[in-house]
Design an enzyme around this catalytic site. Structure first.
Site, PDB file in Angstrom:
ATOM      1  CG  LEU A  97      -0.935  11.652   2.161  1.00 32.68           C
ATOM      2  CD1 LEU A  97      -1.298  10.463   1.293  1.00 32.68           C
ATOM      3  CD2 LEU A  97      -2.054  12.675   2.133  1.00 32.68           C
ATOM      4  CD  GLU A 128      -5.598   8.907  -6.413  1.00 30.28           C
ATOM      5  OE1 GLU A 128      -4.460   9.213  -6.008  1.00 30.28           O
ATOM      6  OE2 GLU A 128      -6.392   9.729  -6.893  1.00 30.28           O
ATOM      7  CE  LYS A 130       1.878   7.002   0.923  1.00 30.09           C
ATOM      8  NZ  LYS A 130       3.288   6.882   0.652  1.00 30.09           N
ATOM      9  CG  ASP A 132       7.850   3.093  -2.103  1.00 36.72           C
ATOM     10  OD1 ASP A 132       7.950   4.254  -1.670  1.00 36.72           O
ATOM     11  OD2 ASP A 132       8.320   2.094  -1.537  1.00 36.72           O
ATOM     12  NE  ARG A 151       5.937  15.945   0.497  1.00 37.57           N
ATOM     13  CZ  ARG A 151       6.519  15.466   1.594  1.00 37.57           C
ATOM     14  NH1 ARG A 151       7.661  14.839   1.495  1.00 37.57           N
ATOM     15  NH2 ARG A 151       5.959  15.620   2.760  1.00 37.57           N
ATOM     16  CD  GLU A 190       5.235   9.199  -5.519  1.00 41.38           C
ATOM     17  OE1 GLU A 190       4.604  10.263  -5.319  1.00 41.38           O
ATOM     18  OE2 GLU A 190       5.959   8.662  -4.676  1.00 41.38           O
ATOM     19  CE1 TYR A 240      -0.470   5.262 -14.497  1.00 43.99           C
ATOM     20  CE2 TYR A 240       0.731   3.955 -12.877  1.00 43.99           C
ATOM     21  CZ  TYR A 240      -0.020   4.040 -14.038  1.00 43.99           C
ATOM     22  OH  TYR A 240      -0.325   2.907 -14.738  1.00 43.99           O
ATOM     23  CE  LYS A 332       3.628   3.799   5.048  1.00 37.34           C
ATOM     24  NZ  LYS A 332       4.623   4.398   4.151  1.00 37.34           N
ATOM     25  CB  CYS A 426      30.314 -31.530   1.514  1.00 41.73           C
ATOM     26  SG  CYS A 426      28.602 -31.766   1.994  1.00 41.73           S
ATOM     27  CB  CYS A 429      29.105 -35.919   3.676  1.00 41.82           C
ATOM     28  SG  CYS A 429      29.562 -35.380   2.020  1.00 41.82           S
ATOM     29  CB  CYS A 444      28.297 -32.233  -1.829  1.00 43.80           C
ATOM     30  SG  CYS A 444      28.826 -33.788  -1.117  1.00 43.80           S
ATOM     31  CB  CYS A 451      26.133 -36.166   0.999  1.00 43.69           C
ATOM     32  SG  CYS A 451      25.869 -34.522   1.668  1.00 43.69           S
TER      33      CYS A 451
HETATM   34  S1  IVH Z   1      -1.779  12.472  -2.609  1.00 43.66           S
HETATM   35  C1  IVH Z   1       0.235  16.402  -0.678  1.00 43.66           C
HETATM   36  N1  IVH Z   1      -1.788  10.299  -4.051  1.00 43.66           N
HETATM   37  O1  IVH Z   1       2.812   9.505  -0.982  1.00 43.66           O
HETATM   38  C2  IVH Z   1       0.136  14.961  -0.381  1.00 43.66           C
HETATM   39  N2  IVH Z   1       0.179  10.805  -2.829  1.00 43.66           N
HETATM   40  O2  IVH Z   1       2.737  11.358   1.951  1.00 43.66           O
HETATM   41  C3  IVH Z   1      -0.939  14.419  -1.221  1.00 43.66           C
HETATM   42  N3  IVH Z   1       2.002   9.200  -3.168  1.00 43.66           N
HETATM   43  O3  IVH Z   1       5.271  11.456  -1.123  1.00 43.66           O
HETATM   44  C4  IVH Z   1      -0.445  13.243  -1.839  1.00 43.66           C
HETATM   45  N4  IVH Z   1       0.930   7.901  -4.575  1.00 43.66           N
HETATM   46  O4  IVH Z   1       4.144  11.477  -3.425  1.00 43.66           O
HETATM   47  C5  IVH Z   1      -1.073  11.059  -3.213  1.00 43.66           C
HETATM   48  N5  IVH Z   1      -1.958   8.449  -5.417  1.00 43.66           N
HETATM   49  C6  IVH Z   1      -1.245   9.212  -4.575  1.00 43.66           C
HETATM   50  C7  IVH Z   1       0.092   8.897  -4.221  1.00 43.66           C
HETATM   51  C8  IVH Z   1       0.761   9.723  -3.325  1.00 43.66           C
HETATM   52  C9  IVH Z   1       2.073   8.111  -3.922  1.00 43.66           C
HETATM   53  C10 IVH Z   1       3.103   9.714  -2.303  1.00 43.66           C
HETATM   54  C11 IVH Z   1       3.296  11.181  -2.392  1.00 43.66           C
HETATM   55  C12 IVH Z   1       3.892  11.563  -1.068  1.00 43.66           C
HETATM   56  C13 IVH Z   1       3.374  10.503  -0.163  1.00 43.66           C
HETATM   57  C14 IVH Z   1       2.282  11.044   0.709  1.00 43.66           C
END
Ligand code: IVH
Length: 692
Positions: A97, A128, A130, A132, A151, A190, A240, A332, A426, A429, A444, A451
């Site tokens: 993305l 949604e 995102k 990690d 991926r 993810e 998820y 982000k 210490c 002191c 100490c 002190c």
């Molecule tokens: S849609 C094909 N939805 O973020 C890319 N991505 O660069 C469409 N990620 O590594 C991704 N939560 O795994 C989408 N709710 C979400 C996400 C999500 C995390 C991650 C995804 C990818 C990166 C996108």
């Protein structure tokens, strides 16, 4: 009746048929309960009951190996180790993305989308979290999980099916009760580790001296990269799902992304309940801000929000560039983790003499601010991290939490990195350093009288907002007052005269007068604040409030025995010992007497049962209050005998919820705990004379 009369062979066949039927029934029940537990987060069975069903199926399959199907829940424990992962070519590329970090950039993206579609066409979005974690694609063939792939570079990934099968939140068989499942479908999402699971995993690893995980993301990625699925099975992973990659066969195609997500839920996949439709940029902005506020309470790490065009027709029209999709964008948030270099370690002496190693870092932007120091807590932590000066370290700053050094990037250790050692004496002191009992903390051996660092910290604490709340008495001022020996105890603060103050650096006449009025104003306080301000070891705000409520007056607290102190709520032998030792010191008693003589006072607290109508009750405040601060509400409730806690549990009697109440309110509703709003709180306080 009949079976007893049949010939032996026939009986065996019947028994075999029964076993097969029972195995099928157990599989179905286990799939159902697995879904309740891992996907819906609403188990119906106790763990032991689930285990009993599981063991019964495992026993049946052991007796009749032909009954063990590949999608049997017993197959989740992890298959035999692999030599290597096979490569998988994605039929539809897993692109990434574009990113943005401001609402203006998001609005620009929306405009670009509109520009590529028909004029006046309505464009709606889905927002949604995102997460990690690690992106994976799951292929279901006739409803059965047949492939799970990473991926990779977007075109080709690795076959991690054996590992993914061990994850409880990933169904081995999709549910087609509500909607048929297409003959072949690829689902994307993810895989991640929740914050609680990550902590618990590291806790266990530390307990047995094993290797800890650097962060949940690395934990998830590392777990999926194991060639031995039995190791993956031991890692607490979940998933998820956030999109359908492609569908083959069948007669259903989703029209919108929201519809696709709903369908995934029906099929038994786990979809983030925080995914929401948004009509326009303003709605996306509200979502982005609201999620940012809850970021630390989500229970998993996110690095932003993904905003997607909802209509799949529009998605197709918008298409993709070589590497990125045009129909979605990642908004982000500032990163909560960054790497930087450890320039040195300094040792700070705290209010109670505890000596804390502090990391001096090459300044790094993390969690929205520039961080150049981070606490290392104690020498045990230094040892656990294996940190050396010169190392590259991972620094985390989440929300308002103070920055932490999470881990060392060992691969980047320079040859001349030096070990960190505790100083012999210490640093403030020069007194000896001692370890008390089995504490990890070095202290100490001298007290505040000797002190200067302890004196300064004690005064800072005394003046702080939740203690005596002396406005204008900041760190720099305390530093000067102690350095120039104008002040040595808290009582000396109330003896300061104007001339001395005006003579200090950066102190004009006006600020001197302001400070004197602030000191005067602080003399009227509450017993609980006063006790907290004294800075007795391990006596935080809550304990101070309990002590004040229990004893009602200072003289009773000062003369209390250890046994009497142990009667107070939440006071155990250790805290009772600290309180007793504090008042046993002639020096401390003199300071307390001086403070009272100099005019520090508080209204008498009612101690009889009728005046403490909320005694024995635990209250929780959440959301914002209009007519008073939370702190004030807390003090008033404490005055009526209530204990005010920070989180809701089944022991909570009452929750007070103001606007923007969050997860605490949700939890209270779930546990069926009484909730009142601010006007009801005010009425209650007024009825008990606790509102002036
Ligand atoms: S849609 C094909 N939805 O973020 C890319 N991505 O660069 C469409 N990620 O590594 C991704 N939560 O795994 C989408 N709710 C979400 C996400 C999500 C995390 C991650 C995804 C990818 C990166 C996108």
């Amino acid at each position: 009746m009949a079976s007893g009369l049949r010939a032996g062979g026939e009986r065996e066949t019947l028994k075999g048929a029964n076993d097969a039927a029972r195995a099928a029934e157990l599989r179905e029940q286990l799939h159902y309960h697995n879904h309740r537990y891992h996907v819906l987060d609403a188990p119906e069975l106790a763990d032991t009951e689930y285990d009993a069903l599981f063991d019964e199926l495992a026993a049946l399959e052991a007796r009749h190996p032909e009954l063990a199907t590949p999608d049997s829940p017993t197959q989740r424990v992890g298959a035999a180790p692999l030599e290597k992962f096979n490569t998988v070519t994605h039929d539809v590329a897993m692109l990434s993305l574009d990113k943005c970090t401001t609402i203006t950039e998001l609005a620009d993206w929306v405009e670009r989308c509109r520009g590529r579609l028909m004029e006046d066409e309505v464009v709606r979005f889905v927002c949604e979290p995102k997460i990690d974690g690690v992106a994976v694609a799951l292929t279901y063939t006739h409803g059965r999980l047949t492939l799970a792939a990473t991926r990779g570079d977007g075109q080709t990934g690795e076959d991690i099916t054996a590992n993914v099968r061990t994850i409880g939140a990933v169904p081995l068989v999709l549910n087609d009760d509500v909607h048929p499942v297409p003959p072949r479908v690829e689902v994307r999402g993810e895989i991640y580790m929740s914050a609680a699971d990550f902590e618990a995993f590291n806790e266990r690893a530390r307990a047995r001296g094993g290797k800890t995980l650097v962060n949940p993301r690395n934990g998830a990625a590392g777990s999926l990269r194991q060639l031995d699925p039995r190791l993956t099975a031991k890692r607490p992973l979940t998933m998820y799902c956030y999109s359908i990659g492609w569908i083959e066969g069948g007669d259903w195609q989703p029209k919108t992304h929201a519809e696709a997500l709903q369908r995934l839920t029906h099929w038994g996949l786990r979809v983030n309940p925080r995914s929401e439709q948004a009509a326009d940029v303003a709605a996306c902005e509200r979502y982005i801000n609201a999620l940012r506020d809850r970021r630390d309470a989500l229970g998993y790490d996110i690095d932003g929000v993904v905003v997607k065009v909802d209509s799949l027709d529009q998605q197709r029209l918008l298409g993709a560039l070589t590497r990125t999709l045009r129909w979605a964008i990642a908004y982000k948030y500032p990163a909560e983790e960054a790497t930087t270099r450890l320039l040195g370690v300094e040792f700070q002496v705290g209010r109670t003499g505890a000596i804390t190693p502090v990391a001096r870092l090459d300044p790094v932007f993390v969690g929205g601010v520039t961080v150049s120091n981070a606490t290392l807590h104690n020498m045990d932590e230094v040892g656990r991290l294996g940190i050396r000066v010169g190392d590259t370290v991972v620094v985390r700053r989440a929300g308002d939490v103070i920055p932490q050094v999470m881990a060392v990037v060992e691969g980047k250790r320079p040859r001349k990195a030096t070990r960190v050692g505790l100083p012999a004496t210490c640093p403030a002191c020069g007194s000896a350093i001692e370890y008390a009992g089995d504490e990890a903390v070095a202290r100490c051996s001298a007290g505040p009288a000797v002190c200067p660092a302890q004196r300064k910290e004690g005064l800072r604490h005394f003046a702080s907002r939740l203690a005596m709340d002396i406005e204008g008495l900041g760190d720099k001022l305390v530093e000067q007052l102690v350095e120039h020996e104008h002040v040595s105890t808290a009582a000396d603060l109330y003896r300061l005269d104007r001339e001395v103050l005006v003579g200090l650096e950066r102190m004009g006449e006006k600020s001197a007068d302001n400070l004197l009025s602030a000191l005067e104003a602080s003399k009227t306080t509450t017993l609980s604040r006063f006790i907290y301000a004294l800075g007795i070891r391990e006596v935080g705000e809550a304990t101070a409030a309990n002590l004040a409520g229990h004893f009602g007056e200072l003289s009773a607290l000062v003369s209390a025995s250890v046994e009497e102190l142990e009667q107070v709520d939440d006071v155990g032998p250790v805290v009772a010992g600290h309180v007793h030792a504090y008042f046993a010191s002639v020096h401390n008693r003199a300071v307390v007497d001086d403070l009272c003589e100099l005019g520090v006072h508080w209204p008498a607290l009612p101690t009889s049962a009728s005046a403490r109508p909320l005694a024995g009750q635990t209250w929780v405040l959440t959301g914002t209050l209009q007519s008073m601060s939370r702190q004030e509400a807390k003090e008033r409730l404490a005055g009526l005998g209530a204990k005010v806690a920070g989180s809701v549990s089944k022991n909570t009697h009452q929750v007070v919820a103001g606007p923007r109440a969050g997860t605490k309110l949700e939890k209270a509703q779930r546990l069926d705990i009484a909730v009142m709003d601010e006007s009801e709180l005010l009425a209650l306080l007024r009825a008990h004379g606790a509102l002036d």
